[in-house]
Design an enzyme around this catalytic site. Sequence first.
Site, short mmCIF file in Angstrom:
data_model
loop_
_atom_site.label_atom_id
_atom_site.label_comp_id
_atom_site.label_asym_id
_atom_site.label_seq_id
_atom_site.Cartn_x
_atom_site.Cartn_y
_atom_site.Cartn_z
CE LYS A 106 -4.48 0.86 0.16
NZ LYS A 106 -5.59 0.00 -0.25
P1 NAD Z 1 -12.92 8.10 -2.43
O1 NAD Z 1 -11.86 9.09 -2.19
O2 NAD Z 1 -13.46 7.91 -3.79
O3 NAD Z 1 -14.17 8.42 -1.46
C1 NAD Z 1 -14.02 8.55 -0.09
C2 NAD Z 1 -15.34 9.04 0.49
O4 NAD Z 1 -15.25 9.02 1.92
C3 NAD Z 1 -15.70 10.47 0.09
O5 NAD Z 1 -17.07 10.55 -0.17
C4 NAD Z 1 -15.38 11.29 1.35
O6 NAD Z 1 -16.18 12.44 1.47
C5 NAD Z 1 -15.73 10.28 2.42
N1 NAD Z 1 -15.11 10.57 3.72
C6 NAD Z 1 -13.84 10.96 3.98
N2 NAD Z 1 -13.67 11.14 5.30
C7 NAD Z 1 -14.87 10.87 5.88
C8 NAD Z 1 -15.33 10.87 7.22
N3 NAD Z 1 -14.52 11.19 8.23
N4 NAD Z 1 -16.62 10.52 7.45
C9 NAD Z 1 -17.44 10.18 6.44
N5 NAD Z 1 -17.06 10.17 5.15
C10 NAD Z 1 -15.78 10.49 4.88
O7 NAD Z 1 -12.37 6.72 -1.83
P2 NAD Z 1 -12.74 5.25 -2.27
O8 NAD Z 1 -11.80 4.83 -3.33
O9 NAD Z 1 -14.20 5.10 -2.44
O10 NAD Z 1 -12.26 4.44 -0.96
C11 NAD Z 1 -13.07 4.40 0.21
C12 NAD Z 1 -12.64 3.24 1.07
O11 NAD Z 1 -12.70 2.04 0.33
C13 NAD Z 1 -11.20 3.31 1.61
O12 NAD Z 1 -11.15 2.71 2.88
C14 NAD Z 1 -10.43 2.45 0.63
O13 NAD Z 1 -9.23 1.92 1.20
C15 NAD Z 1 -11.45 1.37 0.37
N6 NAD Z 1 -11.25 0.64 -0.89
C16 NAD Z 1 -11.23 1.28 -2.07
C17 NAD Z 1 -11.07 0.56 -3.25
C18 NAD Z 1 -11.14 1.19 -4.61
O14 NAD Z 1 -11.13 0.46 -5.60
N7 NAD Z 1 -11.21 2.49 -4.73
C19 NAD Z 1 -10.89 -0.84 -3.19
C20 NAD Z 1 -10.92 -1.47 -1.95
C21 NAD Z 1 -11.11 -0.71 -0.80
#
Ligand code: NAD
Length: 420
Positions: A106
């Site tokens: 990561k």
């Molecule tokens: P992103 O940046 O697209 O979206 C993140 C969202 O979380 C945004 O809407 C933001 O406003 C919100 N957020 C941030 N801080 C917050 C808080 N304190 N309270 C409530 N909402 C909050 O990110 P993403 O790619 O959707 O990733 C989100 C999660 O999913 C992360 O934990 C990431 O590790 C995990 N994840 C992502 C992927 C991927 O393919 N993008 C794959 C596996 C896991």
Amino acid sequence: MHKKYPLYKQATQQWQKAADFFELDRDVRTILSEPKNEISINFPVRMDNHELRLFRGHRIQHNNILGPFKGGIRFHPQVDHDEVKALAVWMTFKCALVGLPFGGAKGGVTVDPRELSSGELMRLTRRFTHALGNNIGPEYDIPAPDAGTNAKTMAIIMDTFMNAQNTTNRNAQRHVVTGKTLTVGGSLGREKATGQGLVYVLSSWAKENNFDLSKCTFSVQGYGNVGYHAANILEKMGASMIAVQDHTGSIFNPDGISTEDLKNFNLSGNPIVEFENCEVIEDHEFLGLPVDVLIPAALEGQIHEENAGKIQAKVVAEGANGPTTIEGENILKDKGITILPDLLANSGGVTVSYFEWTQNKTSSQWPLEEVDRKLKIIMDQAYAQTSQICKEMKTDFRTASYIVALRRISYAYQERGIFP
Ligand code: NAD
């Protein structure tokens, strides 16, 4: 700003609990107890006002017994070494759980991408990639998007990496990152893959438990890549999204919130709290709302000892990595709430990343139907294997998913032996 929990300790406790169940070989346990490589870099970026600012980034490579290191890159103000280390550990087990030929890594940079102009963000991404140098590579360590980064960030990383290679060899480097935009070699279906995978897992659970997803209500925390796509797919199946929370606040409408309209509203630069026909609620009220399914899809440590008791959902499907602390999980278990753990529920993203990597290696592009079909096969199989272990060993989904993963990792060590 959310409270920080010691994430690496959480990740370690989770896999070691499974290792105890499974009586994991002592040598393998020793190897897995720390990452293979931990790279931390301070790098300068010229800001629009000509000031030179120093940023701190990390790439942590936990294990690569099953294949090249694989894992996202996060841009967030709270990124630190402990967080990236935990996220790297989770990637090792996630890839092993779904049977991908990848290890776990990561990366992250401590920065709020929303505060940077597009030019600053471009320079930061390029400088970080350049500083990582050959610590990433298409057959060595392959980044992907995570919170705060997206397909465009991946296109910039790819371009920077390619430009540092011999001219004749540049085009063979496209698979140095996955989750790229389609035009530069991304895969159809990658953008929605994590949300899609989550819905496949939730559907398998629903089928096994006679739970009607088409009539259920759900709430989503984090309306980014994972949260939006999971919500949108569930809505198309007939479910109703009644509450959303993001970093700007929380909204509620018991009659349902249109997933598409909210996304478009948000993408136009409007905060979700200004979305029409919704009641703005206090953030602390969000988790306690009466919903059938809760999807934490923001950040880690959101469900903890102080708020887990309020949750009324029947099932929590973890889109985010590490959203539930150990204490929070114990409370949910006591309440009889099922957790579909991150390792399983959000593994659709890395699975389609693997498809993208494969397509790049063969200069091909699969149709969306093929991507979705192959993803479903893998997610259904991972769910079935995990559910089987739950029953056999009388344990929860999280521990069972680690057991499936640990078995694969430990067989690989048994067969290859430990060098030298
Ligand atoms: P992103 O940046 O697209 O979206 C993140 C969202 O979380 C945004 O809407 C933001 O406003 C919100 N957020 C941030 N801080 C917050 C808080 N304190 N309270 C409530 N909402 C909050 O990110 P993403 O790619 O959707 O990733 C989100 C999660 O999913 C992360 O934990 C990431 O590790 C995990 N994840 C992502 C992927 C991927 O393919 N993008 C794959 C596996 C896991």
